[in-house]
Design a protein around this motif. Structure first.
Motif, mmCIF file in Angstrom:
data_model
loop_
_atom_site.group_PDB
_atom_site.id
_atom_site.type_symbol
_atom_site.label_atom_id
_atom_site.label_comp_id
_atom_site.label_asym_id
_atom_site.label_seq_id
_atom_site.Cartn_x
_atom_site.Cartn_y
_atom_site.Cartn_z
ATOM 1 N N VAL A 173 0.872 -1.177 0.000
ATOM 2 C CA VAL A 173 0.000 0.000 0.000
ATOM 3 C C VAL A 173 0.911 1.230 0.000
ATOM 4 C CG1 VAL A 173 -1.933 1.160 1.158
ATOM 5 C CG2 VAL A 173 -1.694 -1.324 1.300
ATOM 6 N N PRO A 207 0.582 6.566 -2.009
ATOM 7 C CA PRO A 207 0.932 7.971 -1.760
ATOM 8 C C PRO A 207 2.383 8.302 -2.111
ATOM 9 C CG PRO A 207 -0.246 7.024 0.119
ATOM 10 C CD PRO A 207 0.068 5.897 -0.817
ATOM 11 N N VAL A 245 9.367 1.517 7.021
ATOM 12 C CA VAL A 245 9.539 0.342 7.877
ATOM 13 C C VAL A 245 8.434 -0.671 7.612
ATOM 14 C CG1 VAL A 245 10.584 1.690 9.743
ATOM 15 C CG2 VAL A 245 8.122 1.287 9.756
ATOM 16 N N GLY A 246 8.704 -1.906 7.979
ATOM 17 C CA GLY A 246 7.667 -2.927 7.977
ATOM 18 C C GLY A 246 7.374 -3.507 6.612
ATOM 19 N N ASP A 247 6.168 -4.015 6.480
ATOM 20 C CA ASP A 247 5.790 -4.776 5.284
ATOM 21 C C ASP A 247 5.911 -3.992 3.984
ATOM 22 O OD1 ASP A 247 5.212 -6.862 6.917
ATOM 23 O OD2 ASP A 247 3.137 -7.116 6.256
ATOM 24 N N ARG A 261 8.489 -10.700 5.649
ATOM 25 C CA ARG A 261 7.503 -9.750 6.183
ATOM 26 C C ARG A 261 6.817 -10.390 7.383
ATOM 27 N NH1 ARG A 261 7.524 -8.723 0.674
ATOM 28 N NH2 ARG A 261 8.440 -6.673 0.362
ATOM 29 N N GLN A 262 7.337 -10.094 8.567
ATOM 30 C CA GLN A 262 6.809 -10.642 9.808
ATOM 31 C C GLN A 262 6.797 -9.541 10.857
ATOM 32 O OE1 GLN A 262 7.021 -14.836 10.735
ATOM 33 N NE2 GLN A 262 5.533 -14.111 9.302
ATOM 34 N N ILE A 263 6.076 -9.820 11.968
ATOM 35 C CA ILE A 263 5.999 -8.832 13.052
ATOM 36 C C ILE A 263 7.404 -8.543 13.589
ATOM 37 C CG2 ILE A 263 5.173 -8.458 15.410
ATOM 38 C CD1 ILE A 263 2.624 -10.044 14.480
ATOM 39 N N THR A 264 8.204 -9.609 13.730
ATOM 40 C CA THR A 264 9.547 -9.411 14.294
ATOM 41 C C THR A 264 10.380 -8.464 13.433
ATOM 42 O OG1 THR A 264 10.150 -11.453 13.179
ATOM 43 C CG2 THR A 264 9.781 -11.574 15.556
ATOM 44 N N ALA A 269 9.228 -6.234 11.292
ATOM 45 C CA ALA A 269 8.610 -4.900 11.292
ATOM 46 C C ALA A 269 9.021 -4.124 12.547
ATOM 47 C CB ALA A 269 7.086 -5.016 11.212
#
Ligand SMILES: Cc1cc2nc3c(=O)[nH]c(=O)nc-3n(C[C@H](O)[C@H](O)[C@H](O)COP(=O)(O)OP(=O)(O)OC[C@H]3O[C@@H](n4cnc5c(N)ncnc54)[C@H](O)[C@@H]3O)c2cc1C
Length: 134
Positions: A64, A67, A96-98, A105-108, A110
């Motif tokens: 996403v 922008p 940062v992150g996904d 792409r994981q929580i850790t 991110a």
């Protein structure tokens, strides 16, 4: 495109058939449940129907990053490109992150990205403050 270890596991599973270069045209049903899937070979155009008792839909991942698409900081697929400090090619813009171009792409990952970016953003703001004070 799956990880090699997952590919090997799937290829070794006799219950799994692979249909390459194909797209789903239609889910076929009898009015109450799925009975098959109509699949088109994108190279030959041939449409075949395969018996199925159910389907699991996996839509994949879409960044996403709309922008930011005009800032020239995304790759061809829309992932934002950064260095290991989470800096994009534009000073003051971090990602940062996904949404970032990366392999896992994981929580850790991110959370790790966030910690690194927080540190770099702090340094950046301090640098800007120093420049403005001169
Ligand atoms: C089905 C599923 C299962 C998963 N299971 C696991 C798991 O078991 N373990 C694991 O570690 N990871 C798992 N993940 C991955 C994990 O959820 C992500 O890696 C992690 O959430 C990434 O965090 P993020 O903050 O980068 O992005 P997100 O969690 O996606 O957060 C991005 C946020 O930004 C918001 N946003 C987007 N655009 C805008 C905008 N223009 N303005 C304002 N806000 C905006 C979104 O609404 C969202 O809240 C899973 C993911 C999915 C989809």
């Amino acid at each position: 495109r799956a990880q090699k270890v997952l590919q090997d596991r799937a290829f070794a599973n006799e219950k799994i058939d692979f249909l390459w270069n194909s797209t789903v045209e239609e889910f076929v049903g009898d009015g109450s449940k799925i009975t098959g899937v109509r699949v088109k070979d994108v190279n030959t155009g041939e449409v075949t129907t395969h018996d199925a008792d159910g389907v699991f839909i996996y839509v994949g991942l879409l960044p996403v990053s709309d922008p930011f698409k005009d800032l020239n900081i995304t790759d061809a697929e829309g992932w934002i490109v950064t260095n290991e400090q989470m800096e994009t090619s534009i000073p003051g813009i971090f990602a940062v992150g996904d949404v970032r171009q990366k392999t896992l792409r994981q929580i850790t990952t991110a959370v790790g990205d966030g910690g690194q970016a927080g540190h770099m953003v702090y340094n950046y703001v301090e640098e800007v403050k120093e420049k403005l004070a001169k």
